[in-house]
Design a protein around this motif. Structure first.
Motif, PDB file in Angstrom:
ATOM      1  N   LEU A 227      -1.297   5.804   8.662  1.00 30.29           N
ATOM      2  CA  LEU A 227      -1.820   5.753   7.301  1.00 30.29           C
ATOM      3  C   LEU A 227      -3.165   6.467   7.319  1.00 30.29           C
ATOM      4  O   LEU A 227      -4.141   5.935   7.860  1.00 30.29           O
ATOM      5  CB  LEU A 227      -1.980   4.316   6.809  1.00 30.29           C
ATOM      6  CG  LEU A 227      -2.410   4.186   5.349  1.00 30.29           C
ATOM      7  CD1 LEU A 227      -1.286   4.667   4.412  1.00 30.29           C
ATOM      8  CD2 LEU A 227      -2.785   2.750   5.004  1.00 30.29           C
TER       9      LEU A 227
ATOM     10  N   VAL B 210       0.829  -1.199   0.000  1.00 33.72           N
ATOM     11  CA  VAL B 210       0.000   0.000   0.000  1.00 33.72           C
ATOM     12  C   VAL B 210       0.868   1.255   0.000  1.00 33.72           C
ATOM     13  O   VAL B 210       0.708   2.126  -0.853  1.00 33.72           O
ATOM     14  CB  VAL B 210      -0.941   0.023   1.219  1.00 33.72           C
ATOM     15  CG1 VAL B 210      -1.714   1.344   1.273  1.00 33.72           C
ATOM     16  CG2 VAL B 210      -1.902  -1.163   1.183  1.00 33.72           C
ATOM     17  N   ALA B 211       1.769   1.367   0.961  1.00 36.14           N
ATOM     18  CA  ALA B 211       2.583   2.574   1.081  1.00 36.14           C
ATOM     19  C   ALA B 211       3.810   2.283   1.925  1.00 36.14           C
ATOM     20  O   ALA B 211       3.813   1.361   2.735  1.00 36.14           O
ATOM     21  CB  ALA B 211       1.779   3.701   1.712  1.00 36.14           C
TER      22      ALA B 211
ATOM     23  N   LYS C 223      -2.919   6.197  -4.525  1.00 37.55           N
ATOM     24  CA  LYS C 223      -2.293   7.512  -4.709  1.00 37.55           C
ATOM     25  C   LYS C 223      -3.338   8.603  -4.743  1.00 37.55           C
ATOM     26  O   LYS C 223      -4.373   8.472  -5.390  1.00 37.55           O
ATOM     27  CB  LYS C 223      -1.492   7.529  -6.017  1.00 37.55           C
ATOM     28  CG  LYS C 223      -0.118   6.911  -5.916  1.00 37.55           C
ATOM     29  CD  LYS C 223       0.623   7.000  -7.243  1.00 37.55           C
ATOM     30  CE  LYS C 223       1.984   6.344  -7.158  1.00 37.55           C
ATOM     31  NZ  LYS C 223       2.693   6.357  -8.461  1.00 37.55           N
TER      32      LYS C 223
ATOM     33  N   PHE D 224      -4.480   8.151   0.029  1.00 41.25           N
ATOM     34  CA  PHE D 224      -3.837   7.717   1.270  1.00 41.25           C
ATOM     35  C   PHE D 224      -2.548   8.498   1.484  1.00 41.25           C
ATOM     36  O   PHE D 224      -1.849   8.839   0.530  1.00 41.25           O
ATOM     37  CB  PHE D 224      -3.491   6.227   1.211  1.00 41.25           C
ATOM     38  CG  PHE D 224      -4.672   5.293   1.234  1.00 41.25           C
ATOM     39  CD1 PHE D 224      -5.977   5.745   1.104  1.00 41.25           C
ATOM     40  CD2 PHE D 224      -4.474   3.929   1.402  1.00 41.25           C
ATOM     41  CE1 PHE D 224      -7.059   4.872   1.119  1.00 41.25           C
ATOM     42  CE2 PHE D 224      -5.544   3.041   1.424  1.00 41.25           C
ATOM     43  CZ  PHE D 224      -6.837   3.525   1.277  1.00 41.25           C
ATOM     44  N   THR D 225      -2.222   8.724   2.747  1.00 43.38           N
ATOM     45  CA  THR D 225      -0.979   9.397   3.099  1.00 43.38           C
ATOM     46  C   THR D 225      -0.309   8.649   4.245  1.00 43.38           C
ATOM     47  O   THR D 225      -0.926   8.438   5.292  1.00 43.38           O
ATOM     48  CB  THR D 225      -1.226  10.848   3.526  1.00 43.38           C
ATOM     49  OG1 THR D 225      -1.882  11.554   2.460  1.00 43.38           O
ATOM     50  CG2 THR D 225       0.092  11.549   3.845  1.00 43.38           C
ATOM     51  N   ILE D 226       0.953   8.297   4.035  1.00 42.94           N
ATOM     52  CA  ILE D 226       1.724   7.658   5.101  1.00 42.94           C
ATOM     53  C   ILE D 226       2.596   8.718   5.771  1.00 42.94           C
ATOM     54  O   ILE D 226       3.136   9.606   5.107  1.00 42.94           O
ATOM     55  CB  ILE D 226       2.587   6.501   4.549  1.00 42.94           C
ATOM     56  CG1 ILE D 226       3.236   5.727   5.687  1.00 42.94           C
ATOM     57  CG2 ILE D 226       3.606   6.989   3.534  1.00 42.94           C
ATOM     58  CD1 ILE D 226       3.925   4.430   5.233  1.00 42.94           C
TER      59      ILE D 226
ATOM     60  N   ASN E 160       6.294   6.149  -0.869  1.00 46.38           N
ATOM     61  CA  ASN E 160       5.842   5.420  -2.047  1.00 46.38           C
ATOM     62  C   ASN E 160       4.433   4.913  -1.826  1.00 46.38           C
ATOM     63  O   ASN E 160       4.080   4.511  -0.715  1.00 46.38           O
ATOM     64  CB  ASN E 160       6.766   4.241  -2.333  1.00 46.38           C
ATOM     65  CG  ASN E 160       8.154   4.678  -2.711  1.00 46.38           C
ATOM     66  OD1 ASN E 160       8.338   5.643  -3.442  1.00 46.38           O
ATOM     67  ND2 ASN E 160       9.162   3.978  -2.200  1.00 46.38           N
ATOM     68  N   TYR E 161       3.649   4.901  -2.886  1.00 41.20           N
ATOM     69  CA  TYR E 161       2.268   4.454  -2.797  1.00 41.20           C
ATOM     70  C   TYR E 161       1.929   3.521  -3.947  1.00 41.20           C
ATOM     71  O   TYR E 161       2.434   3.676  -5.052  1.00 41.20           O
ATOM     72  CB  TYR E 161       1.301   5.641  -2.831  1.00 41.20           C
ATOM     73  CG  TYR E 161       1.472   6.622  -1.701  1.00 41.20           C
ATOM     74  CD1 TYR E 161       2.257   7.753  -1.849  1.00 41.20           C
ATOM     75  CD2 TYR E 161       0.847   6.402  -0.481  1.00 41.20           C
ATOM     76  CE1 TYR E 161       2.421   8.650  -0.803  1.00 41.20           C
ATOM     77  CE2 TYR E 161       1.000   7.301   0.568  1.00 41.20           C
ATOM     78  CZ  TYR E 161       1.790   8.418   0.398  1.00 41.20           C
ATOM     79  OH  TYR E 161       1.955   9.298   1.437  1.00 41.20           O
TER      80      TYR E 161
END
Length: 118
Positions: A81, A48-49, A65, A68-70, A59-60
């Motif tokens: 996440l 996922v990320a 993309k 989501f934000t890690i 990276n996603y």
């Protein structure tokens, strides 16, 4: 021994948001690359990320993309996440993983279930 634990999963309607957290007990993860993976029913686990130990260049997977934000909190020794715009196809068990040496995902949590209803 690194022990990872995920939290924050649950049931959400399509279009909603959730924030998953991953914490380590017993060992610092601040120098590790950290990642999130997921496994949907009947499917293989997928990436996922990921975020480096420096915190940059996340990276996603293409499928998440822009949604989501890690991120990571070094002081709290946590990785997050943030999941926005959730879709039913995001339904899965989400796993946190740690890569200590830049070679392989060595440590894994037990996962947290995310269910997105249509």
């Amino acid at each position: 021994q690194v022990q990872l634990g995920e939290s924050g999963g649950g049931l959400v309607q399509a279009g909603g948001s959730l924030r998953l957290s991953c914490a380590s007990s017993g060992y610092s993860i601040s120098a590790y690359t950290m990642g999130w993976f997921r496994q949907a029913p009947g499917k293989e686990r997928e990436f996922v990320a990921a975020i480096s130990w420096l915190g940059g260049n996340p990276n996603y997977a293409d499928s998440v993309k822009g949604r989501f934000t890690i991120s990571r909190d070094y002081a709290m020794e946590k990785v997050y996440l943030q999941m926005n715009g959730l879709k039913p196809e995001d339904t899965a068990v989400y796993y946190c993983a740690a890569d200590p040496w830049g070679a392989s995902w060595t440590y894994w949590g037990k996962g947290t279930l995310v269910t997105v209803s249509a």
